[in-house]
Design an enzyme around this catalytic site. Structure first.
Site, PDB file in Angstrom:
ATOM      1  CG  ASN A  50       5.669  12.859 -10.474  1.00 55.04           C
ATOM      2  OD1 ASN A  50       6.072  12.181  -9.517  1.00 55.04           O
ATOM      3  ND2 ASN A  50       6.358  13.874 -10.952  1.00 55.04           N
ATOM      4  CG  ASP A  91       9.195  26.039   6.989  1.00 57.63           C
ATOM      5  OD1 ASP A  91       9.867  26.850   7.646  1.00 57.63           O
ATOM      6  OD2 ASP A  91       8.936  24.884   7.380  1.00 57.63           O
ATOM      7  CG  ASP A 147       4.242  14.742  -6.544  1.00 57.52           C
ATOM      8  OD1 ASP A 147       3.062  14.632  -6.130  1.00 57.52           O
ATOM      9  OD2 ASP A 147       4.725  13.949  -7.373  1.00 57.52           O
ATOM     10  CG  ASP A 161       9.118  11.891  -8.934  1.00 58.76           C
ATOM     11  OD1 ASP A 161       8.441  11.600  -7.915  1.00 58.76           O
ATOM     12  OD2 ASP A 161       9.521  13.041  -9.164  1.00 58.76           O
ATOM     13  CG  HIS A 208      10.260  18.635   9.816  1.00 58.79           C
ATOM     14  ND1 HIS A 208       9.515  19.610  10.459  1.00 58.79           N
ATOM     15  CD2 HIS A 208      11.416  19.235   9.464  1.00 58.79           C
ATOM     16  CE1 HIS A 208      10.198  20.744  10.473  1.00 58.79           C
ATOM     17  NE2 HIS A 208      11.353  20.542   9.877  1.00 58.79           N
ATOM     18  CG  ASP A 209      13.088  19.598  12.884  1.00 63.92           C
ATOM     19  OD1 ASP A 209      13.606  19.113  11.859  1.00 63.92           O
ATOM     20  OD2 ASP A 209      12.854  20.809  13.014  1.00 63.92           O
ATOM     21  CG  ASP A 239      14.011  26.969   9.700  1.00 59.97           C
ATOM     22  OD1 ASP A 239      13.541  25.879  10.041  1.00 59.97           O
ATOM     23  OD2 ASP A 239      15.237  27.162   9.562  1.00 59.97           O
ATOM     24  CD  GLU A 272      12.530  25.601  14.441  1.00 65.26           C
ATOM     25  OE1 GLU A 272      12.714  24.399  14.677  1.00 65.26           O
ATOM     26  OE2 GLU A 272      13.130  26.218  13.550  1.00 65.26           O
ATOM     27  CG  ASP A 301       5.503   9.910  -6.331  1.00 67.27           C
ATOM     28  OD1 ASP A 301       5.310  10.953  -6.994  1.00 67.27           O
ATOM     29  OD2 ASP A 301       6.128   8.930  -6.764  1.00 67.27           O
TER      30      ASP A 301
HETATM   31  C1  NOJ Z   1      14.594  23.899  11.815  1.00 64.41           C
HETATM   32  C2  NOJ Z   1      13.907  23.002  10.837  1.00 64.41           C
HETATM   33  O1  NOJ Z   1      12.678  22.568  11.346  1.00 64.41           O
HETATM   34  C3  NOJ Z   1      14.862  21.886  10.539  1.00 64.41           C
HETATM   35  O2  NOJ Z   1      14.273  20.840   9.833  1.00 64.41           O
HETATM   36  C4  NOJ Z   1      16.048  22.464   9.824  1.00 64.41           C
HETATM   37  O3  NOJ Z   1      16.989  21.443   9.608  1.00 64.41           O
HETATM   38  C5  NOJ Z   1      16.700  23.590  10.617  1.00 64.41           C
HETATM   39  N1  NOJ Z   1      15.743  24.485  11.192  1.00 64.41           N
HETATM   40  C6  NOJ Z   1      17.618  24.394   9.737  1.00 64.41           C
HETATM   41  O4  NOJ Z   1      16.883  25.093   8.768  1.00 64.41           O
END
Ligand code: NOJ
Length: 551
Positions: A24, A99, A30, A26, A327-328, A200, A254, A22
């Site tokens: 700024n 993305d 960012d 908040d 992140h998944d 994605d 993906e 972050d």
């Molecule tokens: C794959 C993405 O990596 C994930 O984070 C997202 O929730 C789903 N696709 C839907 O967009």
């Protein structure tokens, strides 16, 4: 223009913007924060960034529900901040990948609002269907996030398809106008100077004609009919022909459930490929069934089989995308590694994939060995998929067991803010963080590792530097040894200049290592190891070694 394949010589860093830094105050990560950290990313040896979505979004799926594709969210600093980061990255010879989320839009997108009002030309931008007799759903497909794949729209008096959250409506890619919109988005960002896209769930964009009921797979009905659908190749070809082929850009797709054989239909370099690389999921499935929520005991043989299938399957034909975290999925030290041997196992995991053939990606925080987060209350989870799993999926298990399942399975484990130092909020923000900071930040943080020569962070730097220096990593062939071992992963890489032998222990015990036949260890140079003293044939807990023979 010919694609120069710049991505084959680079290591990319993934930023999930909300939790990176972050700038700024908040409480939300960012682009001001990203700008501050460009030199840090570069110092790792990374020369590219993949940004998870930065676009305006209601945030139901943390940005994967986009309401405007041609702008940058104000909360991330808006377009001005983005251009500064883009220029700053390019000045440092770092590429920037966006993305592209076009399987679905947010239901807050203007297209959706016009679509349900049947305002032309938007009427058929989405997958609308009337209710069947007795108000029944158009088909039996499941959403991957929330119940069935259909939600009712009052205004239009029809159902729309949502393969993900209810607020993520699937676009009708069969409509040529929608494909024109996608091409406009791609052109907009490429003209601004971005270097490519991570697409994605792009393999879901073409649904089987007639949207038939799916009887085959009870776990997730529909997947047989929307994954690698009938027009997927054709649409990807169109994007390539009309847009990507005009730029020196990289396209990474993906692709849930993809096999190497299937991937080659898209990425075989001798066949005018429509994509450059694919994100496979097989290497994420060594401790679960289908999704991270169905946790099983870690099985190294399953992991090795997946790595070898992809290394061998694409050899000489296509290029691998290499990753252990994003992140998944929950953090890898807590999954295939060990929290008890956090430092050793984080380093070993780095070695396990950084010496394979392909383009590696590093997910924010992975380079300091961030581990899972164990909240005491399910209400603390933010992720839409996780909340559905806990609060809506029927099960006879106790609340404690169900919470434990989230600890192992939730994506939120990898979404806590990056731990920069040991000050309040881990130095992520001077305000109130949007999400919980992992309590281990006083011990696990960037600042303390900067000052420690033997830290995970500095180990990553060494490994990445080596990877770039060694031609065998870039070009060499791959051979796996000791396939039957359930604790050690041994592989060799070889080109005309060098031979490398990599061995990684996934065990917290001492393990005997059988040196593969044909490797003269007296002549080997140990060029990387996560322990100081090495016992030739015994591997210490989570030990990793890279040996080299120059020819
Ligand atoms: C794959 C993405 O990596 C994930 O984070 C997202 O929730 C789903 N696709 C839907 O967009």
């Amino acid at each position: 223009m010919e694609n120069k394949k710049w991505y084959k010589d680079r290591v990319l860093y993934q930023i999930w913007p909300r939790s990176f830094k972050d700038g700024n105050g908040d409480g939300m990560g960012d682009l001001i924060g990203v700008y501050e950290k460009l030199d840090y990313i570069k110092s790792l040896g990374c020369d590219g960034i993949w940004f998870s979505p930065l676009y305006p979004s209601p945030g139901v799926d943390c940005g994967y529900d986009i309401s405007d594709y041609m702008d940058i969210a104000e909360e991330f600093g808006g377009m001005e901040a983005f251009k500064k980061v883009l220029d700053g990255a390019h000045e440092r010879d770092m590429k920037v990948i966006m993305d592209l989320v076009v399987n679905h839009t947010s239901t807050e997108h203007e297209w959706f609002k016009k679509s349900y009002q049947r305002i032309e030309p938007y009427t058929d931008y989405y997958i609308w269907r009337p209710a069947k007799a007795n108000g029944k759903l158009p088909n039996n497909w499941d959403s991957l996030f929330e119940g069935k794949a259909w939600a009712w729209n009052e205004e239009r008096q029809e159902y729309y398809m949502h393969l993900f959250a209810i607020e993520q409506a699937d676009l009708n890619m069969d409509n040529p106008l929608v494909r024109e919109e996608v091409k406009k988005i791609l052109t907009f960002w490429l003209d601004m100077g971005v270097d490519g896209f991570r697409e994605d769930v792009i393999t879901f964009i073409s649904k089987k004609d007639g949207l038939p009921d799916d009887y085959i797979m009870p776990a997730s009905k529909g997947i047989n009919y929307f994954n690698h659908g009938p027009h997927l190749h054709e649409y990807l070809e169109e994007f390539k022909r009309d847009v990507f082929s005009q730029y020196d850009c990289m396209v990474l797709a993906e692709a849930p459930m993809v096999t190497p054989k299937k991937a080659l239909e898209y990425i075989d370099e001798s066949q005018n490929p429509v994509l450059d690389m694919m994100i496979q999921f097989a290497t994420q499935e060594a401790d679960c069934m289908f999704t991270d929520f169905y946790h099983t005991k870690f099985n190294l043989r399953k992991l090795k089989k997946a790595y070898s299938a992809w290394q061998n399957g694409l050899e000489g034909k296509g290029w691998n995308m290499l990753y252990i975290e994003n992140h998944d999925h929950p953090r890898m030290v807590s999954r295939y590694g060990s929290e008890k041997f956090r430092v050793e196992s984080a380093k070993m995991l780095a070695v396990s994939y950084l010496f394979l053939k392909g383009t590696p990606f590093i997910y924010q925080g992975q380079e300091i060995g961030m581990s899972n987060w164990y909240p005491s209350d399910p209400e603390m989870y933010e992720d839409v998929q996780t909340r559905w799993q806990y609060f809506n999926v029927a099960t006879k298990k106790s609340p404690e067991k169900r919470l434990e399942r989230l600890w192992h399975g939730s994506r939120d484990s990898a979404r806590t803010p990056v731990q920069w130092d040991n000050t309040e909020n881990a130095g992520f923000t001077t305000g109130t963080p949007w999400f919980y900071v992992n309590e281990n930040y006083t011990e696990v943080n960037v600042a303390s590792q900067e000052n420690d020569e033997n830290s995970i962070l500095n180990f990553y730097r060494k490994a990445i530097k080596l990877r770039k220096e060694l031609s065998a990593v870039r070009h060499g062939n791959y051979t796996e040894y000791g396939k039957n071992s359930s604790t050690l992963y041994t592989y060799a890489r070889e080109d005309e200049k060098q031979k490398l032998l990599i061995v990684c222990s996934f065990s917290e015990n001492l393990e005997n290592w059988d040196v593969p036949v044909g490797f003269d260890m007296d002549k080997a140079e140990l060029i990387l190891c996560n322990y100081e003293n090495v016992d030739a044939t015994v591997m210490k807990p989570y030990e990793a070694r890279v040996y080299c023979w120059e020819k």
